[in-house]
Design a protein around this motif. Sequence first.
Motif, PDB file in Angstrom:
ATOM      1  N   LEU A 126      15.666  -1.562 -16.669  1.00 17.80           N
ATOM      2  CA  LEU A 126      14.379  -1.918 -17.263  1.00 17.80           C
ATOM      3  C   LEU A 126      13.249  -1.411 -16.384  1.00 17.80           C
ATOM      4  O   LEU A 126      13.344  -1.403 -15.157  1.00 17.80           O
ATOM      5  N   GLY A 127      12.146  -1.011 -17.025  1.00 17.65           N
ATOM      6  CA  GLY A 127      11.021  -0.423 -16.327  1.00 17.65           C
ATOM      7  C   GLY A 127      10.258  -1.403 -15.458  1.00 17.65           C
ATOM      8  O   GLY A 127      10.396  -2.629 -15.587  1.00 17.65           O
ATOM      9  N   SER A 128       9.441  -0.854 -14.572  1.00 14.84           N
ATOM     10  CA  SER A 128       8.616  -1.693 -13.692  1.00 14.84           C
ATOM     11  C   SER A 128       7.571  -2.436 -14.514  1.00 14.84           C
ATOM     12  O   SER A 128       7.085  -1.951 -15.535  1.00 14.84           O
ATOM     13  N   TYR A 129       7.222  -3.623 -14.029  1.00 11.59           N
ATOM     14  CA  TYR A 129       6.239  -4.486 -14.679  1.00 11.59           C
ATOM     15  C   TYR A 129       6.562  -4.736 -16.156  1.00 11.59           C
ATOM     16  O   TYR A 129       5.678  -4.767 -17.002  1.00 11.59           O
ATOM     17  N   THR A 130       7.841  -4.908 -16.440  1.00 11.94           N
ATOM     18  CA  THR A 130       8.222  -5.408 -17.759  1.00 11.94           C
ATOM     19  C   THR A 130       7.840  -6.887 -17.825  1.00 11.94           C
ATOM     20  O   THR A 130       7.983  -7.624 -16.853  1.00 11.94           O
ATOM     21  N   SER A 131       7.348  -7.289 -18.974  1.00 12.07           N
ATOM     22  CA  SER A 131       6.913  -8.674 -19.177  1.00 12.07           C
ATOM     23  C   SER A 131       8.034  -9.488 -19.829  1.00 12.07           C
ATOM     24  O   SER A 131       8.743  -8.983 -20.707  1.00 12.07           O
ATOM     25  N   PHE A 132       8.158 -10.739 -19.385  1.00  4.00           N
ATOM     26  CA  PHE A 132       9.219 -11.614 -19.884  1.00  4.00           C
ATOM     27  C   PHE A 132       8.666 -12.989 -20.244  1.00  4.00           C
ATOM     28  O   PHE A 132       7.699 -13.462 -19.640  1.00  4.00           O
ATOM     29  N   TRP A 133       9.323 -13.623 -21.194  1.00  6.07           N
ATOM     30  CA  TRP A 133       9.175 -15.052 -21.452  1.00  6.07           C
ATOM     31  C   TRP A 133      10.394 -15.767 -20.889  1.00  6.07           C
ATOM     32  O   TRP A 133      11.536 -15.317 -21.094  1.00  6.07           O
ATOM     33  N   LEU A 134      10.177 -16.847 -20.173  1.00  5.42           N
ATOM     34  CA  LEU A 134      11.279 -17.696 -19.725  1.00  5.42           C
ATOM     35  C   LEU A 134      11.635 -18.637 -20.872  1.00  5.42           C
ATOM     36  O   LEU A 134      10.827 -19.469 -21.279  1.00  5.42           O
ATOM     37  N   GLU A 135      12.840 -18.490 -21.398  1.00  2.00           N
ATOM     38  CA  GLU A 135      13.248 -19.312 -22.542  1.00  2.00           C
ATOM     39  C   GLU A 135      13.886 -20.632 -22.117  1.00  2.00           C
ATOM     40  O   GLU A 135      13.594 -21.678 -22.680  1.00  2.00           O
ATOM     41  N   PRO A 187       0.818  -1.225   0.000  1.00  4.98           N
ATOM     42  CA  PRO A 187       0.000   0.000   0.000  1.00  4.98           C
ATOM     43  C   PRO A 187       0.848   1.269   0.000  1.00  4.98           C
ATOM     44  O   PRO A 187       0.371   2.337  -0.376  1.00  4.98           O
ATOM     45  N   GLN A 188       2.114   1.142   0.429  1.00  2.00           N
ATOM     46  CA  GLN A 188       2.995   2.308   0.456  1.00  2.00           C
ATOM     47  C   GLN A 188       3.397   2.794  -0.931  1.00  2.00           C
ATOM     48  O   GLN A 188       4.082   3.813  -1.061  1.00  2.00           O
ATOM     49  N   LEU A 189       2.944   2.085  -1.962  1.00  2.00           N
ATOM     50  CA  LEU A 189       3.126   2.619  -3.310  1.00  2.00           C
ATOM     51  C   LEU A 189       2.396   3.951  -3.469  1.00  2.00           C
ATOM     52  O   LEU A 189       2.699   4.724  -4.378  1.00  2.00           O
ATOM     53  N   SER A 190       1.451   4.237  -2.570  1.00  2.00           N
ATOM     54  CA  SER A 190       0.774   5.533  -2.605  1.00  2.00           C
ATOM     55  C   SER A 190       1.777   6.679  -2.439  1.00  2.00           C
ATOM     56  O   SER A 190       1.555   7.788  -2.918  1.00  2.00           O
ATOM     57  N   GLU A 191       2.889   6.404  -1.744  1.00  2.00           N
ATOM     58  CA  GLU A 191       3.926   7.422  -1.522  1.00  2.00           C
ATOM     59  C   GLU A 191       4.876   7.538  -2.710  1.00  2.00           C
ATOM     60  O   GLU A 191       5.583   8.543  -2.839  1.00  2.00           O
ATOM     61  N   HIS A 192       4.937   6.505  -3.543  1.00  2.00           N
ATOM     62  CA  HIS A 192       5.961   6.449  -4.587  1.00  2.00           C
ATOM     63  C   HIS A 192       5.388   6.429  -6.000  1.00  2.00           C
ATOM     64  O   HIS A 192       6.143   6.326  -6.971  1.00  2.00           O
ATOM     65  N   GLY A 193       4.064   6.509  -6.119  1.00  2.00           N
ATOM     66  CA  GLY A 193       3.429   6.336  -7.417  1.00  2.00           C
ATOM     67  C   GLY A 193       3.925   7.300  -8.478  1.00  2.00           C
ATOM     68  O   GLY A 193       4.240   6.890  -9.609  1.00  2.00           O
ATOM     69  N   LEU A 194       4.026   8.593  -8.149  1.00  2.00           N
ATOM     70  CA  LEU A 194       4.470   9.567  -9.149  1.00  2.00           C
ATOM     71  C   LEU A 194       5.907   9.296  -9.561  1.00  2.00           C
ATOM     72  O   LEU A 194       6.239   9.370 -10.755  1.00  2.00           O
ATOM     73  N   PHE A 195       6.758   8.966  -8.598  1.00  2.00           N
ATOM     74  CA  PHE A 195       8.156   8.671  -8.945  1.00  2.00           C
ATOM     75  C   PHE A 195       8.247   7.460  -9.866  1.00  2.00           C
ATOM     76  O   PHE A 195       9.008   7.463 -10.839  1.00  2.00           O
ATOM     77  N   VAL A 196       7.479   6.406  -9.574  1.00  2.00           N
ATOM     78  CA  VAL A 196       7.487   5.208 -10.427  1.00  2.00           C
ATOM     79  C   VAL A 196       7.087   5.579 -11.847  1.00  2.00           C
ATOM     80  O   VAL A 196       7.729   5.165 -12.826  1.00  2.00           O
ATOM     81  N   ARG A 197       6.048   6.379 -11.976  1.00  2.00           N
ATOM     82  CA  ARG A 197       5.575   6.781 -13.305  1.00  2.00           C
ATOM     83  C   ARG A 197       6.596   7.667 -14.008  1.00  2.00           C
ATOM     84  O   ARG A 197       6.836   7.531 -15.217  1.00  2.00           O
ATOM     85  N   GLN A 198       7.224   8.575 -13.264  1.00  2.00           N
ATOM     86  CA  GLN A 198       8.222   9.452 -13.876  1.00  2.00           C
ATOM     87  C   GLN A 198       9.484   8.688 -14.273  1.00  2.00           C
ATOM     88  O   GLN A 198      10.086   8.978 -15.316  1.00  2.00           O
ATOM     89  N   LEU A 199       9.863   7.684 -13.479  1.00  2.00           N
ATOM     90  CA  LEU A 199      11.043   6.906 -13.846  1.00  2.00           C
ATOM     91  C   LEU A 199      10.746   6.047 -15.078  1.00  2.00           C
ATOM     92  O   LEU A 199      11.597   5.921 -15.969  1.00  2.00           O
ATOM     93  N   ASN A 200       9.565   5.467 -15.150  1.00  2.00           N
ATOM     94  CA  ASN A 200       9.191   4.732 -16.365  1.00  2.00           C
ATOM     95  C   ASN A 200       9.192   5.668 -17.582  1.00  2.00           C
ATOM     96  O   ASN A 200       9.654   5.287 -18.664  1.00  2.00           O
ATOM     97  N   HIS A 201       8.706   6.875 -17.404  1.00  2.00           N
ATOM     98  CA  HIS A 201       8.726   7.878 -18.477  1.00  2.00           C
ATOM     99  C   HIS A 201      10.162   8.184 -18.894  1.00  2.00           C
ATOM    100  O   HIS A 201      10.469   8.267 -20.103  1.00  2.00           O
ATOM    101  N   ALA A 202      11.052   8.348 -17.909  1.00  2.00           N
ATOM    102  CA  ALA A 202      12.448   8.660 -18.207  1.00  2.00           C
ATOM    103  C   ALA A 202      13.122   7.508 -18.970  1.00  2.00           C
ATOM    104  O   ALA A 202      13.909   7.744 -19.896  1.00  2.00           O
ATOM    105  N   ILE A 203      12.812   6.279 -18.582  1.00  2.00           N
ATOM    106  CA  ILE A 203      13.398   5.113 -19.257  1.00  2.00           C
ATOM    107  C   ILE A 203      12.938   5.051 -20.712  1.00  2.00           C
ATOM    108  O   ILE A 203      13.748   4.883 -21.636  1.00  2.00           O
TER     109      ILE A 203
END
Length: 234
Positions: free
Chosen positions: A187-196, A88-104
């Motif tokens: 790599l950004g948060s919630y990047t999707s992967f296939w296990l090869e 639930p503490q993502l409420s404190e970090h949500g904007l930073f997460v979004r801005q870092l994904n934007h920066a990436i």
Amino acid sequence: MSGCAFVSIVYKLGIKAEDESMAKMMPSGMFDFYPPQSKRPNYLQYCTPEALNTEEVPTDLLPIFHKYTEHTTQHCTKVNLCLACDSPQLSEHGLFVRQLNHAIVNSPLDICADAVYRGVLLSPTEIAKMEEHKHFFIPSFTSTSVDRSKCYSKEHLLVIKPGWTQRAASITAEMSPYYDSEREVLLGSYTSFWLERIEKVNDQQVLTLAVDDHASLLPELACSPTEICAKWDR
């Protein structure tokens, strides 16, 4: 999936984990982090949409990267554990997460190699979950290295094939004081992967993952044929 972490670290940083489908405390005194196939509720509430409003777009991307790459503040550790636990503490970090994904997304991936590397410590349960799902998200930001000799020396090695993904950025000397020692690709948060594949190389277990750029944008990964048949039968 971020690799197991000591309970003391999670508690020291004041992180609350509520979703046992993602994180579970083991008798060994470690947390196991499981790779989800859907984006979890707190992430969806506080860290999406990834597209920023005009007033949220940073005028300079460097301070965003600096906030993440400066190890002494433990900011990146706290954010990544919150993502891994869907705290639930993502409420404190949500904007930073979004801005870092934007920066990436808006920074170049400038590598000649076909793969990047990350040393991790995984439990048998975490590996079993990855084998079971085959296709999954890694909720946390994933720091890797273009130089295999500079990635963390652990029992397990992730070999990640980024392809032409937009969800990865080369971290330059301007972005991080640790550039020379890490040669990082982030790599950004919630990047999707296939296990090869999973293989044993000398004394190290090597897991090869391929980034799925399109699926990273989805709230939930497509069901396997077996799961589709099971839902149809119901």
